[in-house]
Motif scaffolding. Structure first.
Motif, PDB file in Angstrom:
ATOM      1  N   ALA A  33      -1.516   1.367 -16.031  1.00 54.54           N
ATOM      2  CA  ALA A  33      -2.252   1.781 -14.837  1.00 54.54           C
ATOM      3  C   ALA A  33      -3.284   0.728 -14.430  1.00 54.54           C
ATOM      4  CB  ALA A  33      -2.936   3.122 -15.077  1.00 54.54           C
ATOM      5  N   LEU A  34      -3.858   0.028 -15.402  1.00 52.08           N
ATOM      6  CA  LEU A  34      -4.848  -1.006 -15.095  1.00 52.08           C
ATOM      7  C   LEU A  34      -4.185  -2.284 -14.591  1.00 52.08           C
ATOM      8  CD1 LEU A  34      -7.186  -0.654 -18.214  1.00 52.08           C
ATOM      9  CD2 LEU A  34      -7.434   0.422 -15.981  1.00 52.08           C
ATOM     10  N   LEU A  35      -3.046  -2.627 -15.167  1.00 55.30           N
ATOM     11  CA  LEU A  35      -2.365  -3.867 -14.795  1.00 55.30           C
ATOM     12  C   LEU A  35      -1.623  -3.755 -13.466  1.00 55.30           C
ATOM     13  CD1 LEU A  35      -1.054  -4.816 -18.325  1.00 55.30           C
ATOM     14  CD2 LEU A  35      -2.764  -6.057 -16.995  1.00 55.30           C
ATOM     15  N   ARG A  36      -1.157  -2.554 -13.126  1.00 58.75           N
ATOM     16  CA  ARG A  36      -0.437  -2.354 -11.861  1.00 58.75           C
ATOM     17  C   ARG A  36      -1.368  -2.310 -10.669  1.00 58.75           C
ATOM     18  NH1 ARG A  36       3.183   1.774 -14.073  1.00 58.75           N
ATOM     19  NH2 ARG A  36       1.487   3.149 -13.584  1.00 58.75           N
ATOM     20  N   GLY A  37      -2.533  -1.679 -10.841  1.00 58.36           N
ATOM     21  CA  GLY A  37      -3.443  -1.499  -9.715  1.00 58.36           C
ATOM     22  C   GLY A  37      -2.934  -0.413  -8.783  1.00 58.36           C
ATOM     23  N   GLY A  38      -3.612  -0.234  -7.654  1.00 60.80           N
ATOM     24  CA  GLY A  38      -3.202   0.755  -6.671  1.00 60.80           C
ATOM     25  C   GLY A  38      -3.755   2.147  -6.931  1.00 60.80           C
ATOM     26  N   LYS A  39      -4.245   2.417  -8.134  1.00 62.66           N
ATOM     27  CA  LYS A  39      -4.838   3.726  -8.431  1.00 62.66           C
ATOM     28  C   LYS A  39      -6.217   3.796  -7.792  1.00 62.66           C
ATOM     29  CE  LYS A  39      -1.961   5.378 -11.678  1.00 62.66           C
ATOM     30  NZ  LYS A  39      -1.365   6.642 -11.776  1.00 62.66           N
ATOM     31  N   ARG A  40      -6.660   5.013  -7.535  1.00 59.14           N
ATOM     32  CA  ARG A  40      -7.995   5.219  -6.978  1.00 59.14           C
ATOM     33  C   ARG A  40      -8.859   5.948  -7.996  1.00 59.14           C
ATOM     34  NH1 ARG A  40      -7.551   4.559  -1.252  1.00 59.14           N
ATOM     35  NH2 ARG A  40      -5.396   4.748  -0.612  1.00 59.14           N
ATOM     36  N   LEU A  41     -10.115   5.519  -8.076  1.00 58.71           N
ATOM     37  CA  LEU A  41     -11.062   6.236  -8.902  1.00 58.71           C
ATOM     38  C   LEU A  41     -11.569   7.426  -8.104  1.00 58.71           C
ATOM     39  CD1 LEU A  41     -13.039   3.261 -10.468  1.00 58.71           C
ATOM     40  CD2 LEU A  41     -11.191   4.595 -11.488  1.00 58.71           C
ATOM     41  N   PHE A  42     -12.016   8.459  -8.780  1.00 56.91           N
ATOM     42  CA  PHE A  42     -12.444   9.699  -8.128  1.00 56.91           C
ATOM     43  C   PHE A  42     -13.526   9.423  -7.088  1.00 56.91           C
ATOM     44  CE2 PHE A  42     -14.704  13.695  -7.736  1.00 56.91           C
ATOM     45  CZ  PHE A  42     -13.651  14.585  -7.585  1.00 56.91           C
ATOM     46  N   GLY A  43     -13.279   9.841  -5.848  1.00 56.59           N
ATOM     47  CA  GLY A  43     -14.242   9.684  -4.766  1.00 56.59           C
ATOM     48  C   GLY A  43     -14.320   8.287  -4.176  1.00 56.59           C
ATOM     49  N   ASP A  44     -13.487   7.363  -4.620  1.00 50.83           N
ATOM     50  CA  ASP A  44     -13.499   5.988  -4.120  1.00 50.83           C
ATOM     51  C   ASP A  44     -12.349   5.819  -3.130  1.00 50.83           C
ATOM     52  OD1 ASP A  44     -14.119   3.345  -3.761  1.00 50.83           O
ATOM     53  OD2 ASP A  44     -13.847   2.764  -5.852  1.00 50.83           O
ATOM     54  N   PRO A  45     -12.628   5.428  -1.874  1.00 52.72           N
ATOM     55  CA  PRO A  45     -11.559   5.341  -0.873  1.00 52.72           C
ATOM     56  C   PRO A  45     -10.600   4.168  -1.068  1.00 52.72           C
ATOM     57  CG  PRO A  45     -13.635   4.600   0.070  1.00 52.72           C
ATOM     58  CD  PRO A  45     -13.943   5.116  -1.314  1.00 52.72           C
ATOM     59  N   LYS A  46     -11.058   3.090  -1.718  1.00 53.52           N
ATOM     60  CA  LYS A  46     -10.214   1.901  -1.852  1.00 53.52           C
ATOM     61  C   LYS A  46      -9.469   1.916  -3.189  1.00 53.52           C
ATOM     62  CE  LYS A  46     -11.864  -2.005  -0.197  1.00 53.52           C
ATOM     63  NZ  LYS A  46     -12.729  -3.183  -0.069  1.00 53.52           N
ATOM     64  N   PRO A  47      -8.191   1.539  -3.173  1.00 50.55           N
ATOM     65  CA  PRO A  47      -7.452   1.452  -4.437  1.00 50.55           C
ATOM     66  C   PRO A  47      -7.926   0.265  -5.268  1.00 50.55           C
ATOM     67  CG  PRO A  47      -6.074   0.733  -2.619  1.00 50.55           C
ATOM     68  CD  PRO A  47      -7.363   1.233  -2.010  1.00 50.55           C
ATOM     69  N   LEU A  48      -7.736   0.374  -6.570  1.00 51.32           N
ATOM     70  CA  LEU A  48      -8.117  -0.702  -7.482  1.00 51.32           C
ATOM     71  C   LEU A  48      -7.157  -1.878  -7.365  1.00 51.32           C
ATOM     72  CD1 LEU A  48      -8.792   1.381 -10.702  1.00 51.32           C
ATOM     73  CD2 LEU A  48     -10.501   0.251  -9.272  1.00 51.32           C
ATOM     74  N   LYS A  49      -7.689  -3.076  -7.498  1.00 52.10           N
ATOM     75  CA  LYS A  49      -6.838  -4.259  -7.582  1.00 52.10           C
ATOM     76  C   LYS A  49      -6.313  -4.345  -9.008  1.00 52.10           C
ATOM     77  CE  LYS A  49      -9.064  -6.938  -3.997  1.00 52.10           C
ATOM     78  NZ  LYS A  49      -9.689  -8.201  -3.647  1.00 52.10           N
ATOM     79  N   PRO A  50      -5.115  -4.884  -9.202  1.00 54.27           N
ATOM     80  CA  PRO A  50      -4.610  -5.014 -10.571  1.00 54.27           C
ATOM     81  C   PRO A  50      -5.478  -5.967 -11.378  1.00 54.27           C
ATOM     82  CG  PRO A  50      -3.049  -5.921  -8.971  1.00 54.27           C
ATOM     83  CD  PRO A  50      -4.198  -5.374  -8.200  1.00 54.27           C
TER      84      PRO A  50
END
Length: 132
Positions: A33-50
């Motif tokens: 999940a960390l290496l792929r990126g695209g997940k969102r943290l709770f309440g954060d509108p922007k997805p995570l970068k890998p």
């Protein structure tokens, strides 16, 4: 680059409850999940970068996945390299995506600059090979 010591998170923090979170994921050792990126943290509108890199250190002394109620044996030490980070992002990623609580977090380098034994709050001139 960061060295992160983690242990299984047992319950939601007061802040997480106030934000409206209702549960934490079961602790897990998969870093996909960390290496792929695209997940969102709770309440954060922007997805995570890998992440550039994520790996478990001292792998042989830990279980691969959470099994039964023996939570004390799945903590460990991670090496994480971010493309871009925000305040508390590593702590939140570990809790919300891995179900792990960060017990210590140390920055060991900033790009090509190794921090080494540089004391907190101090600075040093850059060496010639660090300037690009």
């Amino acid at each position: 680059e960061y060295i992160v010591r983690v242990e299984p998170a047992s319950q939601l923090s007061k802040r997480e409850k106030e934000m409206g979170m209702t549960y934490l994921p079961r602790p897990k050792r998969s870093l996909k999940a960390l290496l792929r990126g695209g997940k969102r943290l709770f309440g954060d509108p922007k997805p995570l970068k890998p992440l550039v890199a994520a790996e478990w250190l001292e792998e042989d002394s830990f279980y691969n996945d959470y099994v039964g109620e023996n939570r004390s044996q799945i903590g460990g030490t991670l090496r994480l390299v971010l493309q871009e980070g925000k305040k508390r992002q590593i702590r939140r990623m570990c809790r919300e995506l891995l179900g792990m609580h960060v017990s210590s977090l140390e920055r060991v380098s900033l790009g090509p600059v190794l921090l080494g034994s540089l004391p907190e709050g101090k600075w040093r001139p850059l060496r010639e090979e660090e300037v690009r």
